[in-house]
Write an enzyme that holds these catalytic residues in place. Sequence first.
Site, PDB file in Angstrom:
ATOM      1  N   LYS A 133       0.949  -1.252   0.021  1.00 12.34           N
ATOM      2  CA  LYS A 133       0.008  -0.041   0.091  1.00 12.34           C
ATOM      3  C   LYS A 133       0.899   1.370   0.175  1.00 12.34           C
ATOM      4  O   LYS A 133       1.226   1.509   0.814  1.00 12.34           O
ATOM      5  CB  LYS A 133      -0.870  -0.068   1.163  1.00 12.34           C
TER       6      LYS A 133
ATOM      7  N   SER B 170       5.629   8.134   9.507  1.00 12.56           N
ATOM      8  CA  SER B 170       5.716   9.040  10.652  1.00 12.56           C
ATOM      9  C   SER B 170       5.929   7.969  11.750  1.00 12.56           C
ATOM     10  O   SER B 170       4.996   6.916  11.986  1.00 12.56           O
ATOM     11  CB  SER B 170       4.791   9.937  10.812  1.00 12.56           C
ATOM     12  N   THR B 171       6.117   8.568  12.984  1.00 12.47           N
ATOM     13  CA  THR B 171       6.271   7.937  14.232  1.00 12.47           C
ATOM     14  C   THR B 171       4.577   7.931  14.672  1.00 12.47           C
ATOM     15  O   THR B 171       4.619   6.742  15.219  1.00 12.47           O
ATOM     16  CB  THR B 171       7.174   8.645  15.303  1.00 12.47           C
TER      17      THR B 171
ATOM     18  N   GLY C 153       3.350   5.194  12.683  1.00 13.24           N
ATOM     19  CA  GLY C 153       4.287   3.715  13.161  1.00 13.24           C
ATOM     20  C   GLY C 153       3.321   3.209  14.604  1.00 13.24           C
ATOM     21  O   GLY C 153       3.153   2.074  14.717  1.00 13.24           O
TER      22      GLY C 153
ATOM     23  N   GLU D 295      10.073   1.779  10.440  1.00 13.77           N
ATOM     24  CA  GLU D 295      11.288   2.943  10.086  1.00 13.77           C
ATOM     25  C   GLU D 295      10.572   4.222  10.013  1.00 13.77           C
ATOM     26  O   GLU D 295       9.575   4.556   9.083  1.00 13.77           O
ATOM     27  CB  GLU D 295      11.702   2.641   8.628  1.00 13.77           C
TER      28      GLU D 295
ATOM     29  N   CYS E  84      13.844  11.635   5.703  1.00 13.73           N
ATOM     30  CA  CYS E  84      13.707  11.206   7.317  1.00 13.73           C
ATOM     31  C   CYS E  84      15.153  11.429   7.836  1.00 13.73           C
ATOM     32  O   CYS E  84      14.992  11.886   9.055  1.00 13.73           O
ATOM     33  CB  CYS E  84      13.361   9.527   7.283  1.00 13.73           C
TER      34      CYS E  84
ATOM     35  N   GLU F 132       9.939  17.302  13.512  1.00 12.11           N
ATOM     36  CA  GLU F 132      10.359  16.962  12.097  1.00 12.11           C
ATOM     37  C   GLU F 132       9.533  17.812  11.291  1.00 12.11           C
ATOM     38  O   GLU F 132       8.403  17.376  10.801  1.00 12.11           O
ATOM     39  CB  GLU F 132       9.835  15.550  11.690  1.00 12.11           C
TER      40      GLU F 132
HETATM   41  P1  NAP Z   1       2.750   8.957   7.110  1.00  8.60           P
HETATM   42  O1  NAP Z   1       1.679   9.836   7.057  1.00  8.60           O
HETATM   43  O2  NAP Z   1       3.084   8.165   8.416  1.00  8.60           O
HETATM   44  O3  NAP Z   1       2.103   7.824   5.982  1.00  8.60           O
HETATM   45  C1  NAP Z   1       2.956   6.545   5.934  1.00  8.60           C
HETATM   46  C2  NAP Z   1       2.227   5.466   5.356  1.00  8.60           C
HETATM   47  O4  NAP Z   1       1.090   5.011   6.194  1.00  8.60           O
HETATM   48  C3  NAP Z   1       1.528   5.977   4.050  1.00  8.60           C
HETATM   49  O5  NAP Z   1       1.231   5.025   2.758  1.00  8.60           O
HETATM   50  C4  NAP Z   1      -0.057   6.390   4.637  1.00  8.60           C
HETATM   51  O6  NAP Z   1      -1.210   6.435   3.776  1.00  8.60           O
HETATM   52  C5  NAP Z   1      -0.130   5.161   5.661  1.00  8.60           C
HETATM   53  N1  NAP Z   1      -1.443   5.476   6.745  1.00  8.60           N
HETATM   54  C6  NAP Z   1      -1.428   6.744   7.176  1.00  8.60           C
HETATM   55  N2  NAP Z   1      -2.354   6.274   8.159  1.00  8.60           N
HETATM   56  C7  NAP Z   1      -2.587   5.109   8.191  1.00  8.60           C
HETATM   57  C8  NAP Z   1      -3.387   4.191   9.202  1.00  8.60           C
HETATM   58  N3  NAP Z   1      -4.025   4.571  10.144  1.00  8.60           N
HETATM   59  N4  NAP Z   1      -3.291   2.686   9.008  1.00  8.60           N
HETATM   60  C9  NAP Z   1      -2.316   2.503   7.985  1.00  8.60           C
HETATM   61  N5  NAP Z   1      -1.517   3.301   7.205  1.00  8.60           N
HETATM   62  C10 NAP Z   1      -1.474   4.577   7.348  1.00  8.60           C
HETATM   63  O7  NAP Z   1       4.220   9.506   6.524  1.00  8.60           O
HETATM   64  P2  NAP Z   1       4.314  10.162   5.441  1.00  8.60           P
HETATM   65  O8  NAP Z   1       3.950  11.513   5.345  1.00  8.60           O
HETATM   66  O9  NAP Z   1       3.886   9.436   4.078  1.00  8.60           O
HETATM   67  O10 NAP Z   1       5.962  10.124   5.146  1.00  8.60           O
HETATM   68  C11 NAP Z   1       6.745  11.010   5.856  1.00  8.60           C
HETATM   69  C12 NAP Z   1       7.234  10.193   7.188  1.00  8.60           C
HETATM   70  O11 NAP Z   1       7.964   9.130   6.913  1.00  8.60           O
HETATM   71  C13 NAP Z   1       8.105  11.135   8.078  1.00  8.60           C
HETATM   72  O12 NAP Z   1       7.763  11.332   9.355  1.00  8.60           O
HETATM   73  C14 NAP Z   1       9.622  10.449   7.637  1.00  8.60           C
HETATM   74  O13 NAP Z   1      10.626  10.668   8.339  1.00  8.60           O
HETATM   75  C15 NAP Z   1       9.170   9.106   7.536  1.00  8.60           C
HETATM   76  N6  NAP Z   1      10.209   8.186   6.863  1.00  8.60           N
HETATM   77  C16 NAP Z   1      11.131   7.446   7.432  1.00  8.60           C
HETATM   78  C17 NAP Z   1      12.091   6.807   6.808  1.00  8.60           C
HETATM   79  C18 NAP Z   1      12.904   5.696   7.510  1.00  8.60           C
HETATM   80  O14 NAP Z   1      13.722   5.090   6.847  1.00  8.60           O
HETATM   81  N7  NAP Z   1      13.036   5.744   8.868  1.00  8.60           N
HETATM   82  C19 NAP Z   1      12.119   7.045   5.388  1.00  8.60           C
HETATM   83  C20 NAP Z   1      11.334   7.783   4.660  1.00  8.60           C
HETATM   84  C21 NAP Z   1      10.357   8.501   5.396  1.00  8.60           C
HETATM   85  P3  NAP Z   1      -1.693   7.707   3.040  1.00  8.60           P
HETATM   86  O15 NAP Z   1      -0.635   8.445   2.497  1.00  8.60           O
HETATM   87  O16 NAP Z   1      -2.693   7.474   2.466  1.00  8.60           O
HETATM   88  O17 NAP Z   1      -1.795   8.645   4.341  1.00  8.60           O
END
Ligand code: NAP
Length: 499
Positions: free
Chosen positions: A192, A246-247, A250, A268, A302, A402
Amino acid sequence: MSKAYTRDYWEEVLTALEPEGRHFIDGEHRAAATGETFTRPRPMDGKPGPTVSRGRAADIDAAVKSARTAFESGVWRKKEPLEKKKIMLKWADLIRTHGEELAMLETLDVGKPIMASLNVDVRLCADGIQFYGEMIDKLYDEIAPTGPNARALVRKVPLGVIGVITPWNYPMIIDAWKLGPAIAAGNSVVLKPAEQSSLTAIRLASLAVEAGLPAGVFNVVTGYGEETGKPLALHMDVDMIAFTGSTEVGKLIMGYAAQSNVKRVALELGGKSPLVVFEDADLDAAASAVAWGCFYNSGETCHASTRLIVQRSVRDVLIAKIEAVTKSDIALGHPLEPATQIGALIEEAHMDKVLALIAAGEKEGARRAFGAERVMTETGGFYVSPGVFVDMTNDMSLARQEIFGPVLAAIAFDTEEEALRIANDTIYGLAGAVFTKDMDRAHRFSEAIHAGTVWINTYDMSNFATPFGGFKQSGFGRDRSVHAIDKYCDYKTIWQQFG
Ligand code: NAP
């Protein structure tokens, strides 16, 4: 000879593009069970983007069923290792030969510069699939020590169905970090992608089937987190969720695993990485590392070096050098211009959030050294210039949150102890760096910074041989390297008694 890319060339590629926005389930494209779709504005110019299927629980059920059927049939996991390797290597080759198309799909979705999509994202995606493909016929099981009348095999076996949930900042690269080891280990996958970045995930799946990956081994269901990601993470027939994001989300994923079938989780998550510069450092090298480390990908990284912790005696000269490097080397521009180094932010709401955090930071007393403003409004896209804030303390929101935009928080220190305390004073532990010519101090710091990766006199250098992931609230589990295979496997003991 390498091709001479021009803006006109990429405009033609974009015009000719026919993005596929339907799910990919059981080896074919499928509309959502409800028939629903969604579109979003293109980050580069705010015009309407491609139409994508809006998945819900019924689509996740169909994809998980397909993945489970493929897994149980053994059509992939029981294939000869050499055959599996050939298919994964062919898949990597197809990613490369479709590089321009994939790069354009990525840029269209997320607004990053086309040349970065092509030269970084496509390349690292193909390299990732290749890295794990090459491992397939080199993985051995173990024979444990026993008495003379027994033989105990310790087998590494695939888990089954892996749910993969990925973010929008490096979609293809992060997909490959998870698809590579999960599929090489013999599992089936339901991916997804983030709602903002569906297109390359769908195309990667159709290329996998073209390479010979059996139908059902790799499925993609697009849609919103709550409607698509949540049912995947709650699914009773999914054995693991590999998540990057995001945390905040997560933590929800851990909860879903606990509420359902105690599935495994690898996370991650976010970061707020420190980059510490001592007065004896090569300040030109440090300035370049800080600027690229924080501003590359418009700060939507990230492990971006978002907290500069700099010895007070060299603060002003370093900030001046960072400004010079940023203005001369890191061209902000339209993503289809080949010279552009950083493009648009992902969407208007995210840009507004970045601008609101900047405004809040200024209210708290942070002083703008340069940049960090909305620019290129005439394009209709979502652009913020790279910028630096000084006069900061580590408790200000710009230093703690962040931001996920091109914004650097510079904090001055006087002693080594103070620098280390500030570096580790964060809920995150994804990455960090130290710049100094004193190698004893570099060694002390690299050991003491509590993060999954610490660089010495450089930033963001890596390859597939090195694991990547975080400590503390940056998550657990590691992507990349040979170790990534382990999290998609379990150990199974087979004890045979003789005579
Ligand atoms: P996000 O809002 O946490 O979304 C990540 C994924 O989770 C998306 O596919 C999102 O779908 C899905 N999601 C959202 N709510 C959910 C729920 N209730 N249940 C299941 N899945 C759900 O993060 P983002 O804004 O896409 O990415 C930015 C974040 O990723 C930052 O915090 C960044 O630091 C982190 N990141 C970490 C790494 C690492 O390796 N540590 C690498 C890259 C990014 P939708 O898009 O449809 O909401």
